[in-house]
Scaffold this motif. Structure first.
Motif, PDB file in Angstrom:
ATOM      1  N   TYR A 130       0.879  -1.207   0.066  1.00  0.00           N
ATOM      2  CA  TYR A 130       0.075   0.117  -0.215  1.00  0.00           C
ATOM      3  C   TYR A 130       0.826   1.282   0.022  1.00  0.00           C
ATOM      4  O   TYR A 130       1.852   1.404   0.804  1.00  0.00           O
ATOM      5  CB  TYR A 130      -0.914  -0.067   1.310  1.00  0.00           C
ATOM      6  CG  TYR A 130      -1.735   1.270   1.544  1.00  0.00           C
ATOM      7  CD1 TYR A 130      -2.935   1.325   0.784  1.00  0.00           C
ATOM      8  CD2 TYR A 130      -1.155   2.280   2.435  1.00  0.00           C
ATOM      9  CE1 TYR A 130      -3.603   2.722   1.025  1.00  0.00           C
ATOM     10  CE2 TYR A 130      -1.886   3.258   2.377  1.00  0.00           C
ATOM     11  CZ  TYR A 130      -3.224   3.557   1.699  1.00  0.00           C
ATOM     12  OH  TYR A 130      -3.860   4.835   2.013  1.00  0.00           O
ATOM     13  N   ARG A 144       0.736   5.773  -0.187  1.00  0.00           N
ATOM     14  CA  ARG A 144      -0.177   7.079  -0.389  1.00  0.00           C
ATOM     15  C   ARG A 144       0.539   8.073  -0.616  1.00  0.00           C
ATOM     16  O   ARG A 144       1.137   8.517   0.028  1.00  0.00           O
ATOM     17  CB  ARG A 144      -0.691   7.162   1.084  1.00  0.00           C
ATOM     18  CG  ARG A 144      -1.891   8.045   1.211  1.00  0.00           C
ATOM     19  CD  ARG A 144      -2.618   8.048   2.300  1.00  0.00           C
ATOM     20  NE  ARG A 144      -2.097   8.216   3.484  1.00  0.00           N
ATOM     21  CZ  ARG A 144      -2.054   7.054   4.421  1.00  0.00           C
ATOM     22  NH1 ARG A 144      -3.167   6.341   4.398  1.00  0.00           N
ATOM     23  NH2 ARG A 144      -1.413   7.295   5.572  1.00  0.00           N
ATOM     24  N   ILE A 175      -6.573   3.334  -6.204  1.00  0.00           N
ATOM     25  CA  ILE A 175      -7.620   3.210  -5.321  1.00  0.00           C
ATOM     26  C   ILE A 175      -8.256   4.651  -4.977  1.00  0.00           C
ATOM     27  O   ILE A 175      -7.323   5.528  -4.250  1.00  0.00           O
ATOM     28  CB  ILE A 175      -7.554   2.307  -4.194  1.00  0.00           C
ATOM     29  CG1 ILE A 175      -9.087   2.146  -3.459  1.00  0.00           C
ATOM     30  CG2 ILE A 175      -6.608   3.028  -3.145  1.00  0.00           C
ATOM     31  CD1 ILE A 175      -8.925   1.098  -2.351  1.00  0.00           C
ATOM     32  N   ALA A 176      -9.442   5.036  -5.265  1.00  0.00           N
ATOM     33  CA  ALA A 176     -10.072   6.150  -5.031  1.00  0.00           C
ATOM     34  C   ALA A 176     -10.902   6.058  -3.754  1.00  0.00           C
ATOM     35  O   ALA A 176     -10.944   5.395  -2.754  1.00  0.00           O
ATOM     36  CB  ALA A 176     -10.678   7.001  -6.053  1.00  0.00           C
ATOM     37  N   GLY A 200     -12.950   3.316  -3.831  1.00  0.00           N
ATOM     38  CA  GLY A 200     -13.027   1.693  -3.482  1.00  0.00           C
ATOM     39  C   GLY A 200     -14.366   1.015  -3.551  1.00  0.00           C
ATOM     40  O   GLY A 200     -14.208  -0.064  -3.062  1.00  0.00           O
ATOM     41  N   ASP A 245      -3.008   4.720  -3.369  1.00  0.00           N
ATOM     42  CA  ASP A 245      -4.126   5.482  -2.801  1.00  0.00           C
ATOM     43  C   ASP A 245      -4.234   6.981  -3.064  1.00  0.00           C
ATOM     44  O   ASP A 245      -3.342   7.753  -2.766  1.00  0.00           O
ATOM     45  CB  ASP A 245      -4.298   5.354  -1.306  1.00  0.00           C
ATOM     46  CG  ASP A 245      -5.440   5.716  -0.656  1.00  0.00           C
ATOM     47  OD1 ASP A 245      -6.254   6.633  -1.275  1.00  0.00           O
ATOM     48  OD2 ASP A 245      -5.576   5.518   0.749  1.00  0.00           O
ATOM     49  N   ASN A 295      -7.020   8.748  -2.593  1.00  0.00           N
ATOM     50  CA  ASN A 295      -7.975   9.593  -1.744  1.00  0.00           C
ATOM     51  C   ASN A 295      -7.588  11.008  -1.337  1.00  0.00           C
ATOM     52  O   ASN A 295      -8.422  12.029  -1.145  1.00  0.00           O
ATOM     53  CB  ASN A 295      -8.361   8.782  -0.657  1.00  0.00           C
ATOM     54  CG  ASN A 295      -9.517   7.766  -0.977  1.00  0.00           C
ATOM     55  OD1 ASN A 295     -10.704   8.228  -1.418  1.00  0.00           O
ATOM     56  ND2 ASN A 295      -9.202   6.488  -1.171  1.00  0.00           N
ATOM     57  N   ARG A 296      -6.413  11.283  -0.786  1.00  0.00           N
ATOM     58  CA  ARG A 296      -5.972  12.523  -0.086  1.00  0.00           C
ATOM     59  C   ARG A 296      -5.449  13.606  -0.990  1.00  0.00           C
ATOM     60  O   ARG A 296      -5.022  14.572  -0.654  1.00  0.00           O
ATOM     61  CB  ARG A 296      -5.029  12.338   0.918  1.00  0.00           C
ATOM     62  CG  ARG A 296      -5.843  11.395   2.009  1.00  0.00           C
ATOM     63  CD  ARG A 296      -4.947  10.715   2.923  1.00  0.00           C
ATOM     64  NE  ARG A 296      -5.626   9.649   3.834  1.00  0.00           N
ATOM     65  CZ  ARG A 296      -5.830   9.901   5.031  1.00  0.00           C
ATOM     66  NH1 ARG A 296      -5.369  10.855   5.966  1.00  0.00           N
ATOM     67  NH2 ARG A 296      -6.583   8.897   5.698  1.00  0.00           N
ATOM     68  N   ARG A 336     -18.510   7.867  -0.212  1.00  0.00           N
ATOM     69  CA  ARG A 336     -16.986   7.491  -0.280  1.00  0.00           C
ATOM     70  C   ARG A 336     -16.720   7.280  -1.977  1.00  0.00           C
ATOM     71  O   ARG A 336     -15.555   7.563  -2.261  1.00  0.00           O
ATOM     72  CB  ARG A 336     -16.957   6.032   0.140  1.00  0.00           C
ATOM     73  CG  ARG A 336     -15.437   5.522   0.448  1.00  0.00           C
ATOM     74  CD  ARG A 336     -14.995   5.978   1.739  1.00  0.00           C
ATOM     75  NE  ARG A 336     -13.407   5.768   1.576  1.00  0.00           N
ATOM     76  CZ  ARG A 336     -12.564   6.491   2.044  1.00  0.00           C
ATOM     77  NH1 ARG A 336     -12.805   7.498   2.630  1.00  0.00           N
ATOM     78  NH2 ARG A 336     -11.275   5.996   1.989  1.00  0.00           N
TER      79      ARG A 336
END
Lengths: 289, 800, 163
Positions: free
Chosen positions: A8, A10, A31-32, A34, A53, A55-56, A109
Motif C-alpha cells: 500500500y 499513499r 484506489i479512490a 474503492g 491511494d 484519496n487524499r 465514499r
C-alpha cells in the motif's frame, strides 16, 4: 473473502502517484473511493501488487466553473457533487444521475472519477459524461492528455486509460441556453441496483419550444455507455412533441447493441432502451418549460 | 372453545412491553459467533468445486501446507475415514453426505478441502495453492429430466434421483372428481430462494484433551444439533457441549450448519487448537446448505358451479439439489394443512423429492408450507376466474366456519380453532377494500396495469416431528418436547433457563413474560438464560413456529409448580388448607386477612433456609422444571398416511394492491394489509415484527430473490449483487390487523407466529400480479415474478 | 515471509488509536478483530448489505469497503460510540427499543448508524427520507416498518429536547 496481499502506498502528489504507476505498470492499481475495487479485491477478481491511494490528493478534489465548462476533479466524492450548489446549478443532469447511484453510504465514499474509470456499463456517471460529451483529462508521469468520454469506454471495465495513467479531472460542457432541461431515467430491479437500462437526456429549447440542442444516451443495455449524438441531431429544429420523441426513442433503441444477462434479455433491454429514452426526453422537455 | 381467559384479562401477556433483548443489541453488545475470540484460535477457508459434477482425480496439498501460518490441510479422504455421514431425513442409505467431498463432487461450490491457518486471509492464500485435478462428468440440473429413466444419476449407488415419492389419497378423490361439475388444471413453479440471514453460518470449536470435551459455539437453529454433531464425530453425547448463549444473527430456518460443525469439530480435536469457520458470503451462497424449496406444482381442482370445491390433486416436484438432510421433509409438513382454510372433501397428494447437481436444500421458514399455500391460493383464484365468481366470495363459501372447529381435514390433522371470515373482514375493512378496487380500476382506466391480490392462508404452529415417521417408516420419532427450568434464588429473584439458542424471536421476553404472568412478578425483574447442551433440559429448538406454544407452555408449567410449592409452604405455615389461600403478587394470605399472610420474601426464605418450616416431602430450595410434548403429538401415521401434524393453526388474510408499469413491467406494491390471528399474543410487538419481516421475506420470494443456475450448473446469483433482497425502498408500509381466536390446546390460548406473513405474502403478491395481467388474458406462473418475467409474459400470446 | 505491517493512527469513538495493520485488513476487520469493537458486523464483505456501516468523519460509510490503513488520521464512530457515556442506550437506540425495531440484532448497529447520520443532517425526516437513508442497509427480520417508526420517534424525542 479477503484480498490477496498487496503493498500500500499513499503518494503526496499526483506526480508521485503517476511515478508509482510508471514504476509498477500493470501491477499497480489506483484506489479512490474503492466502492467497486475493494469488493473485486475481496473476491480476488482484482489482485494488484501495489495499491496506490489517491484519496487524499487535493489536486484531484477541485470543482471549478468557467463560461461553459464545469470541471470536476477525479477524486471528488459523489456526495460532494450532491451538495455543491454550483455543480447542481450548472450540471443538473449529474445531480439527477447521482440519485440513482448506490446508496448514501457508497456515495459518501465513491468518487466521480472512480466510477468513470471502473467503467461498469450500467453505471450512471459514465453515461452522463458520454451524453454531455465530457472531456477526460489523463495524466501520466510525463504528459497530460485528453480523451473524450465518448471515445473512452470500450467494454465492461475496459477503457482507453493506460496502466500508467491517472484520470485527473473531468470537464463537463455546461449549456448556456435560456431554456435547458434534463432528465435521468433508470429501470433497475431494486432502488440502488445497477441499471437494467438507463437513459439520460438534455435538451435546449428556443422561445417557441423548438429544439436547439439535444443530447441523449443509453446505459446498461450495451457493453459501454452509449451516447447517441445522431439522435440528438434528429431533434434539432423540431418541436419536441410526442411524435418527435417516439421517433427519437425508436432510433435510439435501433442503434443500441443490447446484451442479455441473468436479469434481462437483450430484447427486454432494447425495449427498455426505447421506453427510457422516450421518458427521459419527455421529462427533459418538461424540465425545460 | 378455549379455556384460556380473554387476552385482556392478563397482566403482562399481550401488553405493549419492551423486550428484554433489545437493549444489548442496540448498543452493539450482542454476542454472535464471530465475536467469540478464543486464545490461539485458527481459521478455516475452503477449496470448493468449480464443476457441477466431476471425479476428483488428484489433490495436491503440499504447496499450501508449506506456507507460513498454515497449520493443516484437510481432504475428504481423511475426514470421511474418521467421521460418520450426516443424517438424512428419509430412508436413503446410499445417499451419503460428508462435510467434504471425497472422490466425486456433485455441485459447483461443494466443499473439497479445508485449510487451517493463523488468519482467514492466510487460509485463503493457502487455499489458492491447493491443486486439484478434475475429470468433469455429466450432470443433471432440471428436476423433470432427473426423473427420466435414462437420467444422469447424482448418487449412482442410490439407483435413481428420487429421494422420496408417494401418492397419498385422502378421502373419495375419484368420486369427488366424477361428481364435480368443473375441473381445471395448471402448473406453477415456486423458484429457489431462501431466507438468507445477514449473518452467515459460523462455528467455533475447542477440544479439551484433559476432559475429553468438545466445546462448540455456533450460529445455530437446529433440532438435535448436539446429538447429531456428537454422532457424526463418533463421540458420546456428553462429550459435546454446545453453547446456546450465542446470539444468532437471523436464521428463519436455515441455520443448520451441521456439516460446518462436524468439520470444525473434527479439526479442533485433530489439531488440538481452537478452530473457527465463519462462512464468507460466497461460501454461504454456493455451499452453505441454505437454499429453500424449488418446487413445481401440478394442480387439478374439482368444483361445482356454485363454487363448492370438492377435491384437489396436487403433484409437488421438489428439486432438493445434490444431497438431502431434512429437505425432503419439507414436502411433508404441508400435509397438515393440505386443504388450506377450506372445506375440501378429498385430496390426492403426490410429493416427489428429486436430486439434481445443485446446492443442497435445507429448511426455510414455513418448512415447505409457503410454496404449498401459493399453489392452493392460485387454485382458488383460478377457480373464481373460471366461474366468473368474486374471489372473496369463493373463499367465504369454502371457508371452514368458526363453529366447525375442531375440524378434521382429509389428511388426518385437526385444526384447533379459527374464525377465518372475521379475520378476512377485518383485513378488508382496514384495506378499505372498495377504495382499493376503485384505485385499481382508476389505474386501469388510465392505461396502467393494476391488480389486487388476496390470500387466505394457514400457519400450522407448534412444530412436531410428525412428518418424520410419515416420510420414513423406519423412523418412529413421535416425541418433540420442550422444557423450561425456573429457579427462585434466596434473594427472591427469578431465573428462567431455556435450552436452545435464539435467532431474534425474543425468547427471553417470552419466558419472562410468562413467568411474570403466572407468578405475578414483574417480568423486568426476571432473568432468562440459555443453558449449554450439557446443562440443558430437552429442547427441539425454535422450529415450526413452536416456541410461544412449547417454551411458553413449559415456562408456564414450571411456574405453576413454583406457585404450587409456595402455596404448600403457606398452607403448612398458616395452618389452613390451600383452598383458603389467596395468591397475590407472590404473597399469600388467608383470604383478605393481612395478619395471616406470608410475603414472597418470607416464602422464599422458608424454601431455602428453614427446613423446619417446610411441609413434609417438599423439595428444599425453590426450583421447578417442566418438560412436555407438543399438544396432540405423539401418534404414528395410519397406513394411508393420515397423521396429526402441528397442533395449532394461525391464520392470515393478505390484501395487496400492486401496480405494474405497462412499459417497463416493473411491479410496485402500493398497499399491503395483513389480517392476522395467532390466538393470544404474548408480546404484540414481537408478533408484529415477525409478521412484517415474514411479509418482507414473502415479497422477496415473490418478486426478487432467486438462486439461479447457469446451464453449466454454476450458481449465477452468488453475491448480493445478483441475489436481490428487498430493502426499505421495496417493502411498503405494511398494516397488520390483529384478531384473536384462542387455541384450546395451549396455556394462554396462544398459537405460533414465527413464520407469519411469509406463509401468505408470496401467494398474495402473485395473486395481485395475475389480477393485473388477467385483464389481458395472461398470467405469470413462476416465482419470482421479476420485471423480465412479467415483460416476457406481456409479450407472449394471451392464454385465453 | 511475513506480511508487511503499516502504521495507522486514527480516532475511534473519541479515543486515539495507533496500530500496525496488514494493508489488506479492512476497516471492519480492524475494528472487530484488533480493537474488539464487535458491535459493527460483517454481512457480505462486498458492499451491499450495509451491516458494517460506521461513521467516518461523521459520514456513514461501509467499513468493509476500505482498508484500515486508509483511515489514517480519520475519526471513526461505531455503534459503541453512539451510546451514552455510561453505556446505556442513547435517544435513537432507546427509540429502537421502544418500537422493537429489531429482532436478531445483527443489522441493527448499522441501521442505527445510518439513522443517526440522517437525523444529524435532517432532524425531521419524512418517511420517504428515512427509507432512503436506510435503503442501503438490509434487514431480514423486521420488514423495516418498526425501524422507520423508531427513527420517527427518535426525531420527535430529540425535537422535545431528549439527549
Amino acid at each position: 473473502m479477503k484480498a490477496a496481499p498487496f503493498e500500500y502506498v499513499r503518494p503526496e502528489s499526483l506526480a508521485e502517484a503517476c511515478a508509482l504507476l510508471e514504476e509498477h505498470g500493470p501491477d499497480a492499481k489506483l484506489i479512490a473511493g474503492g466502492q467497486s475495487l475493494v469488493p473485486m479485491m475481496a473476491m480476488r477478481l482484482a489482485r494488484p501488487a501495489w495499491l496506490v491511494d489517491i484519496n487524499r490528493l487535493e489536486e484531484l478534489k477541485a470543482i471549478s466553473i468557467d463560461d461553459n465548462t464545469l470541471t470536476i476533479g477525479a477524486a471528488v466524492r459523489q456526495c460532494v457533487i450532491e451538495r455543491d450548489s454550483g455543480a447542481q446549478a450548472n450540471l443538473p443532469l449529474l445531480g439527477r444521475a447521482l440519485k440513482w447511484v448506490g446508496h448514501v453510504q457508497t456515495r459518501n465514499r465513491g468518487t466521480v472519477g472512480g466510477s468513470i474509470v471502473h467503467a461498469d456499463p450500467s453505471a450512471e456517471i459514465p453515461l452522463v459524461a458520454c451524453v454531455l460529451d465530457a472531456t477526460l483529462v489523463l495524466k501520466d508521469a510525463s504528459a497530460t492528455s485528453e480523451v473524450q468520454a465518448r471515445e473512452f469506454f470500450f467494454a465492461p471495465m475496459v477503457t482507453a486509460i493506460a496502466p500508467e495513467q491517472c484520470l485527473a479531472e473531468i470537464r463537463f460542457p455546461t449549456w448556456g441556453e435560456a431554456r435547458v432541461g434534463c432528465a435521468f431515467i433508470e429501470v433497475s430491479i431494486r432502488h440502488g441496483d445497477f441499471a437494467l437500462v438507463s437513459a439520460c437526456a438534455q435538451v435546449a429549447l428556443d422561445e417557441e419550444g423548438r429544439c436547439i440542442r439535444a443530447a441523449l444516451g443509453i446505459g446498461g443495455a450495451s457493453p459501454f455507455p452509449h451516447a447517441l449524438p445522431e439522435v440528438g441531431e434528429m431533434l434539432v429544429g423540431r418541436k419536441l412533441d410526442e411524435l418527435a420523441i417516439v421517433e427519437a426513442a425508436g432510433a435510439a433503441a435501433d442503434l443500441i447493441d443490447a446484451d442479455g444477462d441473468l436479469h434481462a434479455t437483450a430484447d427486454y433491454r432494447r425495449h427498455l432502451a426505447r421506453v427510457t429514452a422516450a421518458r427521459a426526453l419527455a421529462s427533459a422537455v418538461e424540465d425545460a418549460q | 372453545m378455549s379455556s384460556a381467559p380473554e387476552p385482556a384479562a392478563f397482566r403482562y401477556i399481550g401488553k405493549q412491553r419492551r423486550t428484554k433483548e433489545d437493549p444489548r443489541f442496540v448498543t452493539g453488545r450482542g454476542r454472535y459467533v464471530a465475536d467469540i475470540a478464543l486464545p490461539g484460535m485458527k481459521h478455516v477457508a475452503l477449496v470448493t468445486s468449480p464443476h457441477a459434477s466431476a471425479r476428483i482425480k488428484a489433490i495436491r496439498t503440499e504447496a499450501a501446507l508449506a506456507m507460513e501460518g498454515v497449520h493443516y490441510v484437510l481432504t475428504g479422504e481423511e475426514l470421511c475415514a474418521n467421521v460418520d455421514p450426516l443424517l438424512v431425513g428419509v430412508d436413503t442409505p446410499k445417499v451419503v453426505r460428508y462435510p467434504l467431498a471425497h472422490g466425486v463432487v456433485r455441485y459447483a461450490g461443494e466443499w473439497i478441502v479445508a485449510v487451517v491457518a493463523d488468519s482467514r486471509a492466510l487460509a485463503e492464500d493457502a487455499a489458492e495453492k491447493v491443486e486439484i485435478d478434475y475429470e468433469p462428468t455429466p450432470y443433471v440440473l432440471d428436476p423433470e429430466q432427473a426423473l427420466l429413466p435414462d437420467a444422469v444419476l447424482v448418487h449412482p449407488d442410490h439407483g435413481s434421483n428420487v429421494l422420496y415419492r408417494r401418492t397419498f389419497t385422502w378421502g373419495p378423490v375419484a368420486e369427488d372428481f366424477a361428481h364435480s361439475q368443473h375441473q381445471l388444471s395448471f402448473r406453477v413453479h415456486w423458484g429457489r430462494s431462501a431466507t438468507v440471514p445477514i449473518e452467515t453460518f459460523g462455528v467455533a470449536a475447542q477440544w479439551h484433551p484433559g476432559t475429553q470435551l468438545l466445546d462448540i459455539w455456533a450460529s445455530i437453529q437446529m433440532p438435535k444439533f448436539p446429538d447429531q454433531t456428537a454422532r457424526a464425530l463418533r463421540l458420546p453425547g456428553n462429550a459435546v457441549r454446545v453453547h446456546f448463549d450465542v446470539d444468532v444473527g437471523g436464521s428463519y430456518g436455515v441455520k443448520r450448519g451441521i456439516k460446518h460443525t462436524v468439520l470444525v469439530g473434527y479439526l479442533a480435536k485433530r489439531l488440538g487448537m481452537p478452530v473457527r469457520f465463519i462462512e464468507d458470503r460466497l461460501e454461504n451462497m454456493r455451499g452453505g446448505d441454505m437454499h429453500g424449496p424449488d418446487r413445481i406444482f401440478d394442480m387439478t381442482a374439482a368444483f361445482d358451479g356454485d363454487g363448492t370445491i370438492r377435491s384437489l390433486k396436487i403433484r409437488a416436484l421438489d428439486d432438493v439439489g445434490a444431497y438431502a438432510g431434512r429437505s425432503p421433509l419439507q414436502l411433508g409438513k404441508p400435509v397438515g394443512a393440505i386443504v388450506g382454510p377450506y372445506r375440501i372433501n378429498s385430496v390426492e397428494y403426490e410429493p416427489i423429492s428429486v436430486l439434481t447437481n445443485k446446492t443442497a436444500q435445507e429448511a426455510v421458514r414455513g418448512f415447505g408450507q409457503a410454496p404449498t399455500n401459493y399453489a392452493i391460493e392460485t387454485a382458488i383464484d383460478r377457480i373464481a376466474r373460471h366461474l366468473g365468481m368474486d374471489r372473496i366470495e369463493l373463499r367465504r363459501k369454502n371457508f371452514i366456519a368458526k363453529d366447525q372447529f375442531p375440524y378434521l381435514i382429509p389428511s388426518g390433522s385437526t385444526y384447533d380453532s379459527g374464525d377465518f371470515e372475521a379475520v378476512l373482514d377485518k383485513a378488508l375493512d382496514a384495506a378499505k377494500f372498495d377504495d382499493l378496487v376503485a384505485a385499481r380500476d382508476a389505474a386501469r382506466e388510465a392505461g396502467r396495469l393494476a391488480g389486487i391480490g388476496i390470500a387466505t392462508c394457514l400457519e400450522p404452529s407448534g412444530g412436531n416431528s410428525a412428518f418424520e415417521p410419515l416420510f420414513n417408516p423406519k423412523n418412529e420419532t413421535t416425541t418433540w418436547m420442550d422444557s423450561c427450568l425456573v429457579r427462585v434464588d434466596l434473594s427472591g429473584a427469578i431465573t428462567g433457563v431455556m435450552n436452545t439458542s435464539t435467532s431474534g424471536q425474543g425468547h427471553e421476553t417470552l419466558v419472562s413474560t410468562v413467568l411474570g404472568e403466572v407468578l405475578e412478578r414483574d417480568p423486568d425483574s426476571i432473568r432468562v438464560v440459555h443453558a449449554d447442551s450439557l446443562n440443558a433440559l430437552p429442547s427441539n429448538s425454535p422450529v415450526g413456529s413452536r416456541m410461544a406454544i412449547m417454551l411458553g407452555g413449559a415456562a408456564a408449567g414450571a411456574a405453576k409448580k413454583i406457585k404450587a410449592a409456595l402455596m404448600a409452604i403457606a398452607a403448612h405455615n398458616l395452618g389452613v388448607p390451600e383452598a383458603a389461600l389467596e395468591y397475590r403478587d407472590g404473597n399469600i394470605s388467608v383470604g383478605d386477612d393481612a395478619s395471616k399472610s406470608l410475603s414472597w420474601d418470607q416464602l422464599v426464605e422458608i424454601a431455602h433456609r428453614k427446613f423446619h418450616k417446610l411441609p413434609p416431602g417438599l423439595e428444599p430450595g425453590l426450583q421447578a422444571k417442566f418438560v412436555w410434548e407438543v399438544p396432540t403429538g405423539g401418534g404414528l401415521p395410519t397406513a394411508d398416511g393420515r397423521i396429526q401434524m402441528y397442533p395449532c393453526y394461525s391464520f392470515e388474510a393478505h390484501i395487496v394492491l400492486v401496480e405494474i408499469d405497462p412499459l417497463t413491467a416493473q411491479p410496485k406494491i402500493l398497499d399491503y394489509v395483513c389480517g392476522h390471528d395467532c390466538g393470544t399474543m404474548i408480546n404484540p410487538a414481537i408478533v408484529h415484527g415477525m409478521t412484517y419481516g415474514g411479509i418482507a421475506h414473502g415479497i422477496g420470494a415473490a418478486l426478487y430473490e432467486k438462486f439461479a443456475f447457469s446451464d453449466n450448473g454454476q450458481l449465477a446469483s452468488q453475491t448480493f449483487m445478483d441475489y436481490l433482497m428487498p430493502s426499505a425502498m421495496e417493502v411498503p408500509g405494511i398494516e397488520i390487523v390483529d384478531h384473536c381466536t384462542r387455541s384450546p390446546l395451549t396455556e394462554f390460548g396462544q398459537k405460533g407466529s414465527g413464520e407469519a406473513g411469509y406463509l401468505g405474502a408470496p401467494a398474495a403478491i402473485a395473486s395481485a400480479i395475475n389480477d393485473a395481467l388477467a385483464a389481458l388474458g395472461k398470467s405469470v406462473d413462476e416465482l419470482p415474478m421479476t420485471p423480465l418475467a412479467i415483460w416476457t409474459t406481456l409479450q407472449g400470446e394471451s392464454s385465453k | 515471509m511475513s506480511e508487511r505491517l503499516y502504521k495507522v493512527r486514527l480516532k475511534v469513538n473519541g479515543k486515539d488509536v495507533e496500530a500496525e495493520v496488514p494493508s489488506r485488513q479492512t476497516l471492519v476487520d480492524f475494528l472487530r478483530d484488533t480493537l474488539r469493537l464487535t458491535g459493527t458486523h460483517v454481512g457480505c464483505e462486498h458492499g451491499i448489505c450495509g451491516a458494517c456501516s460506521i461513521l467516518l468523519d461523521n459520514e456513514p460509510v461501509r467499513s468493509c469497503l476500505m482498508y484500515a490503513v486508509q483511515a489514517e488520521g480519520c475519526s471513526v464512530t461505531t455503534i459503541e460510540g453512539l451510546s451514552n457515556p455510561d453505556g446505556t442506550p442513547g435517544v435513537l437506540q432507546d427509540a429502537f427499543c421502544e418500537m422493537h425495531a429489531l429482532q436478531c440484532g445483527y443489522c441493527t448497529p448499522a441501521m442505527i448508524v445510518a439513522s443517526h447520520a440522517l437525523l444529524e443532517s435532517n432532524p425531521a425526516p419524512s418517511e420517504a427520507e428515512i427509507r432512503d437513508a436506510i435503503g442501503g442497509n438490509l434487514c431480514r427480520c423486521t420488514g423495516y416498518k418498526q425501524i422507520v417508526q423508531a427513527v420517527q420517534l427518535a426525531a420527535e424525542n430529540i425535537a422535545k429536547g431528549a439527549k
